[in-house]
Write an enzyme that holds these catalytic residues in place. Sequence first.
Site, short mmCIF file in Angstrom:
data_model
loop_
_atom_site.label_atom_id
_atom_site.label_comp_id
_atom_site.label_asym_id
_atom_site.label_seq_id
_atom_site.Cartn_x
_atom_site.Cartn_y
_atom_site.Cartn_z
N HIS A 127 0.81 -1.01 -0.16
CA HIS A 127 -0.12 -0.04 -0.01
C HIS A 127 0.89 1.22 0.22
O HIS A 127 0.75 2.10 -0.74
CB HIS A 127 -0.94 0.02 1.35
CG HIS A 127 -1.78 1.20 1.51
ND1 HIS A 127 -3.07 1.30 0.78
CD2 HIS A 127 -1.39 2.12 2.24
CE1 HIS A 127 -3.27 2.59 1.40
NE2 HIS A 127 -2.49 3.23 2.01
N GLU A 128 1.90 1.49 0.82
CA GLU A 128 2.70 2.28 0.88
C GLU A 128 3.55 2.65 -0.40
O GLU A 128 3.74 3.78 -0.86
CB GLU A 128 3.59 2.34 2.10
CG GLU A 128 2.93 2.37 3.63
CD GLU A 128 2.13 3.52 3.69
OE1 GLU A 128 2.17 4.60 3.07
OE2 GLU A 128 1.14 3.51 4.56
N HIS A 131 1.61 4.43 -2.95
CA HIS A 131 1.75 6.01 -2.80
C HIS A 131 2.99 6.46 -3.54
O HIS A 131 2.95 7.24 -4.36
CB HIS A 131 1.76 6.32 -1.52
CG HIS A 131 0.31 6.25 -0.66
ND1 HIS A 131 -0.70 6.70 -1.06
CD2 HIS A 131 0.17 5.81 0.80
CE1 HIS A 131 -1.60 6.75 -0.26
NE2 HIS A 131 -1.14 6.03 0.72
N HIS A 137 -5.08 7.60 -2.15
CA HIS A 137 -6.38 6.68 -1.60
C HIS A 137 -7.49 6.53 -2.49
O HIS A 137 -7.98 7.57 -2.97
CB HIS A 137 -6.85 7.05 -0.27
CG HIS A 137 -5.80 6.84 0.82
ND1 HIS A 137 -5.36 7.66 1.69
CD2 HIS A 137 -4.70 5.92 0.91
CE1 HIS A 137 -4.40 7.18 2.57
NE2 HIS A 137 -4.01 6.10 2.09
ZN LIG Z 1 -2.19 5.20 2.49
#
Ligand SMILES: [Zn+2]
Length: 256
Positions: A127-128, A131, A137
């Site tokens: 998830h990171e 980014h 998101h």
């Molecule tokens: Zn996040």
Amino acid sequence: MATTAWRLYFIALFFAARFASAADSNPAHVDAVSAKPIPWPGGIIPYDISKLSEAQQVTAKAAMNRWMDTGARITFIPHTTETEYVNFTGQTNSGNNTSLVGFQKGARADINITSFWWRQGDWMPAHELGHVLGFFHEHARWDRDSHVTIHYENIKEGRQSDYDWIPKTNWIVSTTAYDYRSIMHYRTCWTSKCESECKDGDGSSPCVVIAPLGKEYDKVIGQWGDNGISATDAEKARLAYGTKPSADSKLTKQDK
Ligand SMILES: [Zn+2]
């Protein structure tokens, strides 16, 4: 004549307002300072995992592989002298976060992940890294109010801005449909101020922060272990970075 013109004007206004409400979210919660992320040049992302434990290094590499397996032209390489790179800080008491969304000239992307999340496998690192690749998101999409309800009254103090929505023009990819299965989508109870009473996966539980419209996606959002990097996440990665030549030839072979 004048009356007809006014009537047409009001009809036009009415439709403009309806269109705006369907396409955009509540202007009270817009993220006014977001900028459109820049992809990493050539899809090459140097990384430093030297501050992680051995087990965490294995997990971080698995997370990088998840993104490289999408068929997007993304390559993580060990960091040597590059100024711009991903630095897993090894700090486990600074929450889960990334200092950058996308590539930024002259800046290092620091990733912090807590001990608890390191133990849950490779999805928080994935998830990171999402980014870092340039993805916001999913529930911050310009059209999110047509897909989920954000219950601001249930959000923990200080976390409201996590739920700001970002105008369509600032997305690295804005052509795909809203994706409840995205690795970039929070679960229902995340940052709930009464999390102990919140039942994850039930959009009508007390204290939920994100409730999908309708019941179909209650149990789907934020369930990263089930969803992985979703088909649409992978598509977005390919749209932002292009498709790997090897993936092209593999597809061609399969097609034959
Ligand atoms: Zn996040």
